[in-house]
Design a protein around this motif. Structure first.
Motif, short mmCIF file in Angstrom:
data_model
loop_
_atom_site.label_atom_id
_atom_site.label_comp_id
_atom_site.label_asym_id
_atom_site.label_seq_id
_atom_site.Cartn_x
_atom_site.Cartn_y
_atom_site.Cartn_z
N PHE A 277 31.50 40.87 55.07
CA PHE A 277 32.43 41.05 53.55
C PHE A 277 31.70 41.61 52.00
N LEU A 278 30.20 42.28 52.70
CA LEU A 278 30.28 43.57 51.03
C LEU A 278 30.89 44.68 51.04
N GLN A 279 30.88 45.07 52.59
CA GLN A 279 31.86 46.28 52.99
C GLN A 279 33.31 46.03 52.46
N TYR A 280 34.45 44.77 52.82
CA TYR A 280 35.58 44.29 53.00
C TYR A 280 35.57 44.28 50.91
N ALA A 281 34.29 43.83 49.49
CA ALA A 281 34.46 43.69 48.97
C ALA A 281 34.48 45.70 48.55
N MET A 282 33.28 45.96 48.46
CA MET A 282 33.85 46.99 48.42
C MET A 282 34.52 47.64 48.42
N GLN A 283 35.48 47.69 50.19
CA GLN A 283 36.72 48.37 50.09
C GLN A 283 37.77 47.65 48.81
N ILE A 284 37.98 46.52 48.42
CA ILE A 284 38.54 46.64 47.54
C ILE A 284 38.21 47.16 46.24
#
Length: 577
Positions: A277-284
């Motif tokens: 989730f943290l990586q997806y948030a960074m990607q966003i």
């Protein structure tokens, strides 16, 4: 800018291929956090450190990463090719458009501005196109895909993004709103800098001869400083974007870890899912950052695109009439009938009520004071400008009813300011007639009294001419310009003060040689020297844009006060007698 992007039509399939590559790259990057979550949740937590599973999924992650890297390289390669091809097309269209412009359009847009638009402005749009092909497609994919994947991991934790993303968007819009107007100002100030620089380089001899180096340095420093100050101001505004975005991203990470830790503690979320989730948030967030970079580049490119479109949308005022005549039998008779002409924005006409006839086999000379309209009159014959009223006719046909290419093929013009091009002497003479033989080139040079100085050069007719003809004298330039017109053997010769840099001996020899060469052609000479025009068949005296007298030298001496005043200012009483 969208209007300009219509020129991308030849690359539409290649663009579709790049889009497909970027889609694959985005999918590979979106898949990696899920694989990492599987390693943590299954390989480490659930199976208590299952090495085989970890290596298997890890190897698969490596393959996905390598595939994404290859796809990214291909996307970069083909997007660069598309942008370079687009730049080539736009430059060609601008060049072709400018080639069709009359002098009126050049006066309106300005040479320095046209150079900036063809170089810097196109480069700006080209650079943005590369970014758009990559980021404008990838950023939305990553943003939307990241949101979908983040929600799939934990919908409640996604509420952090509901707060963070609008804050991020508002920050980008606020900063871009201040920076965008300044990008348009930068391009105009770049025009000004190019204008000052161009004047300085082309006028270096005059500047040095009048010791105006300090004045020109001051002009350049002011234009350069003005551009620099505006650029710094824009960069200061846009520079605030990165730290603010990093601040928002870091606070978002803290919030995700804080609330994610609570979700893990309550058993509603796995550790691997929080990491994913943290990586997806960074990607966003990074996709939003990519969009913000576009906000930095697009406004300036948009301003450049507007300037490019201004050139492409500015129609030439002088075009061939729909019913333009061609294939007309020509003899070269030139006739002006009650012609009036005004430059755009001028309070008074440059020419008024001009009526005369120049016949084949005769020399018509035009003389008058500075600003009397001599060169303007000559410019109406090859249709560099159109008369406001009246008619300019060649062989009884109005020049506006002739095809421009055929009209100008009938004319040999030697301009007031001798212009030479880079290349050899032979190339410059052959400019008047592409298929001119070596014998024709030498004959034209003989008549123009240029053979003597050409023979004195190391390589003769193959001697190189520097840019602007800076390695030959003013008189040599004029003689080469005359040879260029002579090699064409036109029906009409137009000499616009083309003997001014010649000494009296060379002037006399040249005019004597011209008599035999132009005996069946119409010759119109604009001159300041009385000695150049006194043997003409008819002399037209201009004063403030009007014809005040017409006649031979002797007739005008008796009847024209204006002509007599010009003669007396140049010749002694003995020479007049």
């Amino acid at each position: 800018m969208l209007k300009l992007f219509r020129l991308l039509k030849p690359y539409r399939w290649l663009i579709a291929f790049v889009m497909a590559l970027i889609l694959l790259q985005s999918l590979s990057e979106l898949y990696l956090p899920t694989l990492m979550a599987d390693i943590v949740n299954i390989g480490i937590v659930e199976r208590q450190g299952d090495t085989d599973y970890i290596l298997k999924i890890g190897g698969f992650m490596l393959l996905v990463t390598l595939g994404g890297t290859v796809v990214s390289i291909l996307a970069s390669l083909y997007s660069s090719r598309i942008a370079a091809g687009f730049g080539r097309i736009v430059r060609a269209k601008i060049f072709n458009q400018v080639e069709n412009y009359s002098l009126q359009e050049f006066d309106k847009v300005g040479t320095a501005s046209l150079i900036t638009r063809t170089t810097n402005d196109i480069n700006q749009v080209q650079q943005v196109l590369v970014m758009m092909l990559r980021m404008m497609v990838m950023a939305p994919m990553m943003c939307i895909g990241g949101i979908i994947m983040a929600v799939s991991k934990d919908a409640k934790l996604s509420l952090v993004l509901v707060v963070a993303i609008p804050v991020l968007v508002l920050t980008i819009v606020a900063i871009a709103g201040k920076g965008i107007p300044l990008f348009k100002v930068i391009q105009k100030k770049l025009d000004k800098l190019n204008l000052v620089l161009r004047e300085n380089l082309t006028g270096i001899r005059v500047i040095r001869s009048f010791n105006r180096m300090e004045h020109e340095k001051k002009r350049f420093v002011e234009a350069n400083g003005d551009l620099t100050d505006t650029s710094i101001r824009v960069n200061q505004i846009m520079a605030a974007l990165w730290p603010l975005m990093m601040l928002i991203m870091n606070f978002s990470s803290i919030a995700i870890i804080w609330f994610g830790g609570q979700r893990i503690g309550s058993g509603h979320m796995a550790v691997g899912d929080l990491m994913a989730f943290l990586q997806y948030a960074m990607q966003i967030m990074f996709s939003m950052l990519m969009l913000s970079m576009m906000f930095v580049m697009v406004p300036r490119a948009s301003a450049s695109a507007v300037r490019i479109n201004e050139v492409l949308d500015l129609p030439p005022t002088l075009v061939d009439a729909p019913n333009a005549r061609s294939g007309i039998a020509t003899s070269g008779e030139v006739e002006f009938e009650d012609v009036t002409f005004s430059y755009p924005g001028a309070e008074q006409p440059a020419l008024s009520g001009i009526t005369f006839k120049a016949r084949p086999g005769e020399v018509t000379a035009i003389i008058g004071g500075t600003g009397s309209g001599k060169s303007t009159l000559l410019n109406l014959i090859p249709r560099f400008y159109d008369a406001a009223s009246g008619s300019v006719r060649i062989d009884g046909v109005d020049v506006r009813q002739r095809k421009q290419a055929e009209l100008r093929a009938q004319i040999g013009l030697v301009p007031q300011r001798a212009v030479l091009f880079t290349g050899t002497i032979a190339d410059n003479i052959r400019f008047g007639k592409e298929d001119a033989t070596e014998e024709e080139i030498r004959h034209a040079a003989d008549v123009a009294q240029a053979t003597e100085f050409i023979s004195g050069m190391a390589e003769g007719f193959e001697s190189a001419i520097a840019q602007g003809g800076t390695n030959v004298s003013g008189g040599q330039k004029q003689r080469l310009s005359i040879a260029r017109a002579l090699v064409r053997r036109p029906d009409i010769y137009l000499f616009d003060d083309s003997f001014s840099a010649l000494d009296f001996k060379t002037d006399a020899k040249l005019r004597a040689a011209l008599k035999g060469e132009t005996e069946s052609s119409t010759v119109i000479i604009v001159a300041q020297r009385v000695s150049t025009v006194m043997d003409a068949d008819q002399i037209i005296v201009l004063d403030e844009g009007r014809i005040v007298d017409v006649g031979t030298h002797q007739e005008l001496l008796r009847a024209s006060g204006v002509y007599r005043e010009i003669v007396s200012s140049q010749l002694s009483e003995e020479e007049i007698a």
